[in-house]
Motif scaffolding. Structure first.
Motif: not given
Length: 433
Positions: A212-234
């Motif tokens: 459970k905790q591990f999935k939460q960590d990966i989801n947090t990472r995915k959200k953070q990386q998605a924000q960075i990827d959007r900034a890169i793409a922009a």
């Protein structure tokens, strides 16, 4: 003919052994490089082993260590195969030299017996005076002189062949010892691989308890990386739009110039009572992203240079291991995508530009620096920097320092991307092996 054959044989085996030595040195360097990567990863694991919470970095490090250990075993197998070839060649050389040495000794023994039979001056004089004419007598004198010289040469050939034989036997013994040491090294690496796999099994068991905790960590990472990827793409999209705006402005200026020239030509034709020339056509075809990003000669040159160095680009850090590869990943039931590679390196490692270009943008997202460099149509992204030493718009050279890697958790990890326009590419296909 026998001497020519001997010389040819020695030259052939010298070339063969030189090629084998080059291959052996390359394999040795590769094995040493793999070992350095394994040792660095082990240091990182030792730092995090006491932590109760299992992280994605730890799992990636363990998996990478297993992959590197398997690569090292494969390299050792190649070394053993290379040594087997050397042993076979050296054995053949020894047998060949032994046979040729025997032939030389037999031939030399025959010459000695002939010399014994004709050892006094009287016999030699009789051999010469028994000639039919002067020419034959002269040839017999030359023959006796050449025979003496040939006998001395033959003795030298025997001595050299014996030395070569002794040398090849020493090399053969040394190669056999090297093979024995490699076989021991192979067994040790297999034993360590078994321990690594046991460690992987323990980590996966631990993962199931912390799912459970591990999935939460990966989801947090995915959200953070998605924000960075959007900034890169922009940022990349802004560069593309700016290039499109410049291209449109240049096209507008070119069209206005063409229209003015057409009007002037029409007026001149009317004044001279000539047919009005056809106005030149201006292309209105919209340019592709690649054409927009390589519109200037400098950009086109950078783009071509980057592409020509595919597979030979330097690493963005001097030392490190790819602990997370490009593409989709699945750990237990959690999945995510990496648009680049994660390179685990030393604390405080300097980040370097992999090719000459222009800094498109420098941003700090979630407290970490992101540097985007444009190389014509190609773009490189350096993410997770503690500090940045370049500014937006500055030109950089290959291997120029652009910042320092930040620690993510317990490891210093650089996230590195290569793009062609907005399309992501696998960096492992571009950087040197």
């Amino acid at each position: 003919m026998k001497l020519q054959k001997l010389v040819f044989t020695l030259i052939f085996f010298s070339f063969a052994l030189t090629a084998s030595a080059q291959t052996a040195n390359e394999l040795k360097r590769k094995k040493e490089a793999i070992q350095r990567e394994i040792e660095q990863l082990q240091k990182n694991l030792n730092k995090t082993a006491s932590g109760k919470k299992l992280t994605l970095q730890q799992i990636n490090t363990i998996n990478t260590q297993i992959r590197l250990r398997q690569d090292k075993i494969g390299t050792i197998n190649s070394e053993i195969k290379n040594l087997d070839n050397q042993i076979s060649k050296n054995t053949n050389t020894v047998h060949t030299l032994q046979g040729q040495l025997g032939d030389l000794k037999k031939e030399y023994a025959g010459m000695i017996r002939f010399a014994q039979r004709n050892r006094n001056s009287y016999d030699k004089m009789m051999f010469i005076f028994a000639a039919k004419d002067f020419n034959q007598a002269y040839k017999r004198i030359k023959y006796l002189q050449q025979f003496s010289q040939y006998r001395k040469k033959q003795a030298g050939y025997i001595e050299n062949t014996q030395q070569d034989l002794n040398g090849k036997i020493k090399v053969l013994d040394q190669t056999l010892r090297e093979k024995s040491n490699l076989l021991k090294d192979q067994e040790r690496e297999k034993e360590r691989l078994g321990k690594d796999k046991n460690e992987q099994s323990v980590a996966l068991n631990k993962l199931s308890k912390q799912e459970k905790q591990f999935k939460q960590d990966i989801n947090t990472r995915k959200k953070q990386q998605a924000q960075i990827d959007r900034a890169i793409a922009a940022a990349i999209q802004r560069a593309i739009e700016e290039a499109r705006r410049k291209a449109a402005e240049e096209a507008r200026i070119a069209a206005a110039k063409a229209a003015a020239e057409a009007r002037a030509a029409e007026a001149k034709a009317k004044a001279e009572n000539r047919p009005i020339p056809k106005a030149p056509t201006v292309s209105t075809k919209e340019k592709t992203t690649g054409e927009l990003l390589t519109a200037t000669p400098e950009a086109a040159r950078l783009s071509a240079g980057f592409e020509n160095n595919r597979g030979r680009l330097p690493w963005p850090v001097a030392t490190g291991s790819i602990t997370e590869r490009y593409g989709s990943h699945k750990v237990d039931l959690a999945s995510y995508t990496n648009d680049g590679v994660d390179i685990t390196t030393n604390d405080g490692a300097t980040v370097r530009a992999v090719f000459a270009g222009k800094v498109l943008t420098v941003q700090y997202i979630q407290g970490r620096g992101v540097v985007i460099i444009i190389h014509g149509e190609y773009i490189t992204v350096y993410q997770n920097l503690r500090n940045v030493s370049v500014t937006t718009g500055s030109n950089v050279d290959t291997k120029q320092a652009i910042g320092v890697v930040a620690n993510t958790g317990d490891d210093a990890i650089l996230k590195f991307q290569i793009r062609r326009g907005q399309s992501t590419l696998n960096p492992e296909a571009w950087i040197s092996k």
